[in-house]
Design an enzyme around this catalytic site. Structure first.
Site, PDB file in Angstrom:
ATOM      1  N   ARG A  49       0.798  -1.228   0.000  1.00  0.00           N
ATOM      2  CA  ARG A  49       0.000   0.000   0.000  1.00  0.00           C
ATOM      3  C   ARG A  49       0.830   1.278   0.000  1.00  0.00           C
ATOM      4  O   ARG A  49       0.420   2.311  -0.475  1.00  0.00           O
ATOM      5  CB  ARG A  49      -0.976  -0.011   1.167  1.00  0.00           C
ATOM      6  CG  ARG A  49      -2.238  -0.757   0.755  1.00  0.00           C
ATOM      7  CD  ARG A  49      -3.264  -0.728   1.810  1.00  0.00           C
ATOM      8  NE  ARG A  49      -2.776  -1.450   2.976  1.00  0.00           N
ATOM      9  CZ  ARG A  49      -3.530  -1.790   3.985  1.00  0.00           C
ATOM     10  NH1 ARG A  49      -4.791  -1.460   4.021  1.00  0.00           N
ATOM     11  NH2 ARG A  49      -3.038  -2.453   5.006  1.00  0.00           N
ATOM     12  N   LYS A 158       2.098 -19.691   4.691  1.00  0.00           N
ATOM     13  CA  LYS A 158       1.252 -20.136   5.793  1.00  0.00           C
ATOM     14  C   LYS A 158       0.763 -18.928   6.597  1.00  0.00           C
ATOM     15  O   LYS A 158       1.404 -17.875   6.498  1.00  0.00           O
ATOM     16  CB  LYS A 158       2.013 -21.124   6.667  1.00  0.00           C
ATOM     17  CG  LYS A 158       3.007 -20.455   7.624  1.00  0.00           C
ATOM     18  CD  LYS A 158       3.573 -21.447   8.569  1.00  0.00           C
ATOM     19  CE  LYS A 158       4.473 -20.835   9.563  1.00  0.00           C
ATOM     20  NZ  LYS A 158       4.028 -20.200  10.705  1.00  0.00           N
ATOM     21  N   ASP A 187       6.139 -24.210   2.695  1.00  0.00           N
ATOM     22  CA  ASP A 187       6.549 -24.457   4.082  1.00  0.00           C
ATOM     23  C   ASP A 187       8.063 -24.423   4.028  1.00  0.00           C
ATOM     24  O   ASP A 187       8.690 -25.327   3.462  1.00  0.00           O
ATOM     25  CB  ASP A 187       6.059 -25.836   4.548  1.00  0.00           C
ATOM     26  CG  ASP A 187       6.456 -26.110   5.992  1.00  0.00           C
ATOM     27  OD1 ASP A 187       7.585 -25.744   6.373  1.00  0.00           O
ATOM     28  OD2 ASP A 187       5.659 -26.689   6.738  1.00  0.00           O
ATOM     29  N   HIS A 188       8.664 -23.363   4.577  1.00  0.00           N
ATOM     30  CA  HIS A 188      10.100 -23.174   4.316  1.00  0.00           C
ATOM     31  C   HIS A 188      10.947 -24.314   4.873  1.00  0.00           C
ATOM     32  O   HIS A 188      12.071 -24.514   4.444  1.00  0.00           O
ATOM     33  CB  HIS A 188      10.570 -21.790   4.791  1.00  0.00           C
ATOM     34  CG  HIS A 188      10.772 -21.661   6.269  1.00  0.00           C
ATOM     35  ND1 HIS A 188       9.750 -21.451   7.147  1.00  0.00           N
ATOM     36  CD2 HIS A 188      11.897 -21.716   7.022  1.00  0.00           C
ATOM     37  CE1 HIS A 188      10.232 -21.367   8.379  1.00  0.00           C
ATOM     38  NE2 HIS A 188      11.531 -21.527   8.329  1.00  0.00           N
ATOM     39  N   LYS A 192      14.805 -26.625   3.429  1.00  0.00           N
ATOM     40  CA  LYS A 192      16.094 -26.762   4.122  1.00  0.00           C
ATOM     41  C   LYS A 192      16.785 -28.019   3.601  1.00  0.00           C
ATOM     42  O   LYS A 192      16.172 -29.088   3.531  1.00  0.00           O
ATOM     43  CB  LYS A 192      15.870 -26.862   5.644  1.00  0.00           C
ATOM     44  CG  LYS A 192      15.349 -25.567   6.263  1.00  0.00           C
ATOM     45  CD  LYS A 192      15.190 -25.708   7.764  1.00  0.00           C
ATOM     46  CE  LYS A 192      14.409 -24.559   8.364  1.00  0.00           C
ATOM     47  NZ  LYS A 192      15.198 -23.395   8.702  1.00  0.00           N
ATOM     48  N   GLU A 226      13.592 -23.121  19.896  1.00  0.00           N
ATOM     49  CA  GLU A 226      14.052 -21.791  19.484  1.00  0.00           C
ATOM     50  C   GLU A 226      14.459 -20.981  20.704  1.00  0.00           C
ATOM     51  O   GLU A 226      13.823 -21.104  21.762  1.00  0.00           O
ATOM     52  CB  GLU A 226      12.923 -21.041  18.771  1.00  0.00           C
ATOM     53  CG  GLU A 226      12.491 -21.668  17.475  1.00  0.00           C
ATOM     54  CD  GLU A 226      11.516 -20.754  16.753  1.00  0.00           C
ATOM     55  OE1 GLU A 226      11.975 -19.971  15.909  1.00  0.00           O
ATOM     56  OE2 GLU A 226      10.319 -20.817  17.055  1.00  0.00           O
ATOM     57  N   ASP A 245       1.450 -22.481  14.986  1.00  0.00           N
ATOM     58  CA  ASP A 245       2.584 -21.816  14.334  1.00  0.00           C
ATOM     59  C   ASP A 245       3.643 -22.815  13.853  1.00  0.00           C
ATOM     60  O   ASP A 245       4.254 -22.612  12.806  1.00  0.00           O
ATOM     61  CB  ASP A 245       3.220 -20.827  15.331  1.00  0.00           C
ATOM     62  CG  ASP A 245       4.297 -19.961  14.706  1.00  0.00           C
ATOM     63  OD1 ASP A 245       4.029 -19.399  13.628  1.00  0.00           O
ATOM     64  OD2 ASP A 245       5.400 -19.835  15.289  1.00  0.00           O
ATOM     65  N   HIS A 250       5.359 -27.214  10.081  1.00  0.00           N
ATOM     66  CA  HIS A 250       6.749 -27.680  10.009  1.00  0.00           C
ATOM     67  C   HIS A 250       6.917 -29.071  10.648  1.00  0.00           C
ATOM     68  O   HIS A 250       7.534 -29.959  10.065  1.00  0.00           O
ATOM     69  CB  HIS A 250       7.691 -26.698  10.707  1.00  0.00           C
ATOM     70  CG  HIS A 250       7.537 -25.278  10.244  1.00  0.00           C
ATOM     71  ND1 HIS A 250       7.298 -24.944   8.936  1.00  0.00           N
ATOM     72  CD2 HIS A 250       7.591 -24.095  10.917  1.00  0.00           C
ATOM     73  CE1 HIS A 250       7.227 -23.617   8.826  1.00  0.00           C
ATOM     74  NE2 HIS A 250       7.388 -23.094  10.021  1.00  0.00           N
ATOM     75  N   LYS A 350       9.405 -21.439  22.257  1.00  0.00           N
ATOM     76  CA  LYS A 350      10.177 -20.190  22.141  1.00  0.00           C
ATOM     77  C   LYS A 350      10.931 -19.969  23.458  1.00  0.00           C
ATOM     78  O   LYS A 350      10.523 -20.471  24.508  1.00  0.00           O
ATOM     79  CB  LYS A 350       9.231 -19.009  21.950  1.00  0.00           C
ATOM     80  CG  LYS A 350       8.364 -19.109  20.708  1.00  0.00           C
ATOM     81  CD  LYS A 350       8.968 -18.370  19.551  1.00  0.00           C
ATOM     82  CE  LYS A 350       8.057 -18.389  18.350  1.00  0.00           C
ATOM     83  NZ  LYS A 350       8.773 -18.536  17.097  1.00  0.00           N
TER      84      LYS A 350
END
Ligand code: BG6
Length: 498
Positions: A49, A158, A187-188, A192, A226, A245, A250, A350
């Site tokens: 935008r 996603k 899905d990254h 990998k 993580e 998430d 994943h 996390k």
């Protein structure tokens, strides 16, 4: 990664002012360009935008490309030649006028830059815009080309829905405008290198393939830990939580690759057919006792690696009485003939002690052992560790005779990818964007895969919600709440934390 050069193309990125564009997509396209994997004729058009000129947009991107640069390729000179392919349109996915202008712009690109109508649309936007963008692309005639040799594809980021119902509705909506062959759900994790290696390791090595079954495997651990906290993403995360998430996408993908049967071939559909079978065969998680319950946790305030961590409940965008989980662990079973009754423990969270994504396969101890109890290791099991990140590689743990003594000791053989890779391993987005431009859907999620994953995850989330389950607090820098260790202890096992 394939060394095939793409055909000439135009890529259009919706959500171009977002972090994904500058931190992942543009650096990936730049690397592909630098390695000669993109056709000479291509254009990259960002849409968002904000009012920006082509020049301003490109300059903003260069700052991030320099940050992401892993091998010093992002010099001013290299950037200048890449930059000449970058364009910007100010617009809105809901607004049909944006698409009229986009259509004119793409015709212009085709005329000026020799990009003969091959278009890849990348939706890096909030999911509630997927439908509007698809409809507008369709209404402006951009989803189909009159020339059968030209491609029109769309990449969707996603989340693919927030539960089974919304995922089914989204798939239905997308299929009004695109065929499944045009849809690339990204899905990254699948991009990998170490994730792709799971299939090679399993199916190209008899010594692994022959023991990859319920007779030999004691249990499997899939850990995606993580150290980062929720940071600026409080608003999104509080609606999502660790299960939506990380697990629905994943971790389900990692489980499916680890548990799938040998596919007939490596074609996109043969591989995805086998992955779907695994996800559909996951037994619903029972909640009857602590051994099979779903552990949920939430980090408190504290410090991690010398950095102060704001407690989850005090994070901007998070409700102060939120029961959203920032950690989860549970055990699941895949009821296929090969994997039936092999416990697969998964955990993710996390603000944990270390960043590590690993799949650990523990093999059953030898029956009637000939040797005395091992001297220096506390496990009686061989294990195979697939290290997705960091220190990408594979380790095999086995026993040897301890010199001078009548007992065994544990040894580890390790292979690190970087030791054998002449240049840095391509990033997940490099691999996936290249595949999408080449039309290879193997590493993209098919609609039935995502629905199967929700068919397992939705009831689990519903049961957590109905119980109004309060997540257990855990300190930043730990491996989650105590109940996660209890879950393992209950089966006489423990998490591999080292
Ligand atoms: C994303 C999640 O999909 O994956 C993030 O939304 C998470 O919350 C990230 O941090 C992890 O990706 P990686 O590649 O750093 O393991």
């Amino acid at each position: 990664m394939s060394s095939t050069k793409t055909q000439p193309f135009s890529i259009v990125i919706f959500g171009a002012s977002g972090n994904l564009t500058s931190l992942k997509l543009i650096p990936a396209l730049f690397e592909l360009y630098h390695h000669g994997l993109l056709a000479e004729d291509f254009s990259i058009t960002g849409i968002s935008r904000r009012e920006l000129s082509n020049e301003e947009f490109a300059d903003k991107l260069f700052t991030d490309v320099k940050k992401a640069d892993r091998c010093g390729n992002a010099t001013q000179e290299n950037w200048e030649s890449f930059k000449s392919h970058i364009y910007y349109l100010s617009g809105d996915g809901n607004d049909s006028d944006t698409f009229t202008r986009l259509s004119e712009h793409l015709s212009q690109m085709a005329y000026n830059n020799g990009t003969p109508g091959n278009c890849l649309f990348y939706c890096s936007v909030k999911p509630n815009l997927f439908g509007a963008i698809s409809a507008n692309l369709h209404n402006s005639g951009l989803t189909k080309s009159d020339d059968p040799d030209q491609f029109r594809r769309v990449i969707i980021e996603k989340p693919f829905g927030t539960d089974l119902e919304t995922a089914v509705a989204l798939n239905k909506e997308l299929k009004q405008y695109f065929t499944e062959e045009q849809l690339y759900r990204i899905d990254h994790y699948l991009g990998k290198e170490t994730v792709q290696n799971i299939l090679a390791l399993r199916f190209a090595n008899r010594m692994f393939e022959s023991v990859w079954n319920k007779d030999n495997i004691d249990h499997i651990q899939v850990s995606v830990c993580e150290t980062v906290d929720v940071g600026q993403r409080g608003g999104y995360y509080d609606e999502s939580g660790a299960i939506r998430d990380m697990v629905q996408n994943h971790i389900m993908q990692l489980v499916s690759l680890v548990a799938m049967e040998r596919p007939k071939s490596l074609s996109a559909d043969d591989v995805r057919d086998e992955k779907v079978k695994v996800i559909e065969a996951i037994r619903p998680v029972c909640e009857n006792n602590c051994c099979c319950s779903v552990v949920t946790g939430q980090y408190t305030s504290g410090s991690l690696d010398g950095k102060e961590i704001t407690g989850y409940l005090e994070t901007e965008g998070v409700a102060s009485d939120s029961i959203t989980e920032t950690f989860t662990a549970f055990k699941l079973y895949v009821d296929t003939p090969t994997m039936k009754d092999v416990p697969i423990y998964i955990r993710t969270g996390k603000a944990l002690a270390k960043k590590t994504t690993e799949i650990c396969i523990f093999f059953k101890p030898i029956e009637n052992p000939l040797f005395k109890k091992e001297c220096s290791c506390n496990s009686t099991m061989n294990s195979l560790i697939l290290r997705i990140q960091p220190n990408d590689g594979v380790s095999v743990n086995f026993f040897t005779h301890k010199t001078g003594q009548q007992c065994l000791e544990g040894r580890e053989l390790t292979f690190y990818y970087p030791d054998f890779c002449p240049s840095p391993i391509p990033s997940a987005y490099e691999k996936l964007l290249h595949d999408a431009l080449l039309g290879d859907q193997t590493l993209f999620i098919r609609s039935d895969e995502t629905e199967a994953a929700w068919r397992f995850i939705s009831p689990l989330l519903k049961s957590i919600k109905e119980k109004n389950k309060t997540p257990m607090p855990y300190a930043p820098g730990s491996f989650g709440p105590e109940s996660s260790d209890q879950l393992m202890k209950c089966g006489g096992r423990s998490w591999k934390n080292q």
